[in-house]
Write a protein that holds these residues in place. Structure first.
Motif, PDB file in Angstrom:
ATOM      1  N   THR A   1       0.855  -1.185   0.000  1.00 54.23           N
ATOM      2  CA  THR A   1       0.000   0.000   0.000  1.00 54.23           C
ATOM      3  C   THR A   1       0.893   1.238   0.000  1.00 54.23           C
ATOM      4  O   THR A   1       2.097   1.158   0.293  1.00 54.23           O
ATOM      5  CB  THR A   1      -0.887   0.041   1.252  1.00 54.23           C
ATOM      6  OG1 THR A   1      -0.041   0.184   2.406  1.00 54.23           O
ATOM      7  CG2 THR A   1      -1.751  -1.206   1.373  1.00 54.23           C
ATOM      8  N   TYR A   2       0.293   2.361  -0.279  1.00 55.73           N
ATOM      9  CA  TYR A   2       1.022   3.626  -0.250  1.00 55.73           C
ATOM     10  C   TYR A   2       1.638   3.855   1.133  1.00 55.73           C
ATOM     11  O   TYR A   2       2.794   4.244   1.247  1.00 55.73           O
ATOM     12  CB  TYR A   2       0.070   4.771  -0.616  1.00 55.73           C
ATOM     13  CG  TYR A   2       0.706   6.135  -0.541  1.00 55.73           C
ATOM     14  CD1 TYR A   2       1.657   6.521  -1.481  1.00 55.73           C
ATOM     15  CD2 TYR A   2       0.339   7.042   0.448  1.00 55.73           C
ATOM     16  CE1 TYR A   2       2.239   7.779  -1.427  1.00 55.73           C
ATOM     17  CE2 TYR A   2       0.918   8.297   0.507  1.00 55.73           C
ATOM     18  CZ  TYR A   2       1.870   8.664  -0.432  1.00 55.73           C
ATOM     19  OH  TYR A   2       2.442   9.900  -0.372  1.00 55.73           O
ATOM     20  N   GLU A   3       0.871   3.582   2.159  1.00 57.09           N
ATOM     21  CA  GLU A   3       1.368   3.771   3.527  1.00 57.09           C
ATOM     22  C   GLU A   3       2.573   2.874   3.807  1.00 57.09           C
ATOM     23  O   GLU A   3       3.541   3.302   4.441  1.00 57.09           O
ATOM     24  CB  GLU A   3       0.254   3.512   4.557  1.00 57.09           C
ATOM     25  CG  GLU A   3      -0.826   4.562   4.569  1.00 57.09           C
ATOM     26  CD  GLU A   3      -1.800   4.484   3.386  1.00 57.09           C
ATOM     27  OE1 GLU A   3      -1.929   3.404   2.743  1.00 57.09           O
ATOM     28  OE2 GLU A   3      -2.411   5.528   3.075  1.00 57.09           O
ATOM     29  N   GLN A   4       2.521   1.637   3.342  1.00 59.03           N
ATOM     30  CA  GLN A   4       3.659   0.732   3.535  1.00 59.03           C
ATOM     31  C   GLN A   4       4.892   1.236   2.782  1.00 59.03           C
ATOM     32  O   GLN A   4       5.995   1.234   3.324  1.00 59.03           O
ATOM     33  CB  GLN A   4       3.308  -0.680   3.051  1.00 59.03           C
ATOM     34  CG  GLN A   4       2.353  -1.420   3.940  1.00 59.03           C
ATOM     35  CD  GLN A   4       1.957  -2.747   3.329  1.00 59.03           C
ATOM     36  OE1 GLN A   4       1.578  -2.823   2.151  1.00 59.03           O
ATOM     37  NE2 GLN A   4       2.039  -3.812   4.121  1.00 59.03           N
TER      38      GLN A   4
ATOM     39  N   TYR B   1       3.388  -3.063  -8.955  1.00 61.06           N
ATOM     40  CA  TYR B   1       2.076  -3.106  -8.313  1.00 61.06           C
ATOM     41  C   TYR B   1       1.392  -1.758  -8.508  1.00 61.06           C
ATOM     42  O   TYR B   1       1.918  -0.731  -8.056  1.00 61.06           O
ATOM     43  CB  TYR B   1       2.217  -3.415  -6.825  1.00 61.06           C
ATOM     44  CG  TYR B   1       2.910  -4.726  -6.569  1.00 61.06           C
ATOM     45  CD1 TYR B   1       2.228  -5.930  -6.680  1.00 61.06           C
ATOM     46  CD2 TYR B   1       4.268  -4.770  -6.250  1.00 61.06           C
ATOM     47  CE1 TYR B   1       2.877  -7.139  -6.475  1.00 61.06           C
ATOM     48  CE2 TYR B   1       4.920  -5.967  -6.034  1.00 61.06           C
ATOM     49  CZ  TYR B   1       4.216  -7.153  -6.148  1.00 61.06           C
ATOM     50  OH  TYR B   1       4.859  -8.350  -5.944  1.00 61.06           O
ATOM     51  N   PRO B   2       0.258  -1.728  -9.188  1.00 59.34           N
ATOM     52  CA  PRO B   2      -0.441  -0.451  -9.358  1.00 59.34           C
ATOM     53  C   PRO B   2      -0.789   0.173  -8.008  1.00 59.34           C
ATOM     54  O   PRO B   2      -1.161  -0.530  -7.054  1.00 59.34           O
ATOM     55  CB  PRO B   2      -1.709  -0.838 -10.121  1.00 59.34           C
ATOM     56  CG  PRO B   2      -1.352  -2.102 -10.828  1.00 59.34           C
ATOM     57  CD  PRO B   2      -0.420  -2.825  -9.877  1.00 59.34           C
ATOM     58  N   ALA B   3      -0.669   1.483  -7.953  1.00 59.78           N
ATOM     59  CA  ALA B   3      -1.036   2.225  -6.749  1.00 59.78           C
ATOM     60  C   ALA B   3      -2.558   2.272  -6.632  1.00 59.78           C
ATOM     61  O   ALA B   3      -3.289   1.948  -7.577  1.00 59.78           O
ATOM     62  CB  ALA B   3      -0.463   3.635  -6.811  1.00 59.78           C
ATOM     63  N   GLU B   4      -3.008   2.719  -5.490  1.00 54.74           N
ATOM     64  CA  GLU B   4      -4.427   2.877  -5.235  1.00 54.74           C
ATOM     65  C   GLU B   4      -5.043   3.814  -6.273  1.00 54.74           C
ATOM     66  O   GLU B   4      -4.372   4.671  -6.835  1.00 54.74           O
ATOM     67  CB  GLU B   4      -4.626   3.440  -3.823  1.00 54.74           C
ATOM     68  CG  GLU B   4      -4.142   2.515  -2.714  1.00 54.74           C
ATOM     69  CD  GLU B   4      -2.627   2.511  -2.473  1.00 54.74           C
ATOM     70  OE1 GLU B   4      -2.194   1.831  -1.539  1.00 54.74           O
ATOM     71  OE2 GLU B   4      -1.864   3.185  -3.195  1.00 54.74           O
ATOM     72  N   GLU B   5      -6.328   3.659  -6.508  1.00 60.25           N
ATOM     73  CA  GLU B   5      -7.017   4.410  -7.565  1.00 60.25           C
ATOM     74  C   GLU B   5      -6.860   5.917  -7.405  1.00 60.25           C
ATOM     75  O   GLU B   5      -6.708   6.634  -8.389  1.00 60.25           O
ATOM     76  CB  GLU B   5      -8.508   4.029  -7.600  1.00 60.25           C
ATOM     77  CG  GLU B   5      -9.285   4.704  -8.712  1.00 60.25           C
ATOM     78  CD  GLU B   5      -8.717   4.496 -10.111  1.00 60.25           C
ATOM     79  OE1 GLU B   5      -8.790   5.445 -10.922  1.00 60.25           O
ATOM     80  OE2 GLU B   5      -8.183   3.413 -10.411  1.00 60.25           O
TER      81      GLU B   5
END
Length: 163
Positions: free
Chosen positions: A27-30, A123-127
């Protein structure tokens, strides 16, 4: 990094995401925690007959500070460092040649530190990260100027290349 590529002929897609790390589907946060080893990156699908790989490299160099080993502009840390990820030996060779040419050009007074690395899973980022420059135009433009990126591009590449 999406906007400059997204606006070019022959670019089929530009996806924001993460690569180079050791955690699946981060995830972005990770990624921002600096614990996954990932870089924030874009995956570009392009038609090489219309927009060859060499032009991708040229445009990429014009969007970054290739002499900054600690991140980019206001964004600091490993996940914000620059890199070129190659998918085959020809891409590697062309990337290394373009890096060497940039170093020898004298455009920068410090060494070019952007690494050229083998591609790892992307890995695509969140939308909400996808095409951010379209979804949040005012914030994107403000950050482009406020972070120093626009001024840096202007200083090193001239107004015609500012994205």
């Amino acid at each position: 990094m999406v906007k400059p590529f997204d606006e070019q002929p022959g670019i089929i897609s530009v996806i924001s995401g993460y690569t180079g790390g050791h955690v699946e589907n981060p995830t972005y946060e990770q990624v921002c925690s600096e614990s996954t080893g990932h870089y924030e990156a874009v995956q570009i699908t392009f038609n090489p007959d219309i927009y060859p790989y060499e032009k991708l490299l040229e445009l990429y160099w014009q969007q970054i500070d290739p002499t900054d080993p600690g991140g980019q502009f206001y964004d600091r840390g490993q996940s914000y460092q620059t890199a070129i990820f190659y998918h085959d030996e020809k891409q590697k060779e062309l990337a290394e040649q373009s890096k060497q040419a940039l170093q020898e050009s004298g455009r920068f007074n410090k060494p070019i530190v952007t690494p050229i690395l083998p591609a790892k899973p992307f890995y695509p980022a969140e939308e909400y990260h996808q095409h951010y420059y379209k979804k949040n135009k005012a914030h994107y433009e403000g950050y482009h100027v406020g972070s120093g990126r626009a001024g840096f591009i202007q200083t090193h590449w001239g107004e015609k290349n500012e994205k």
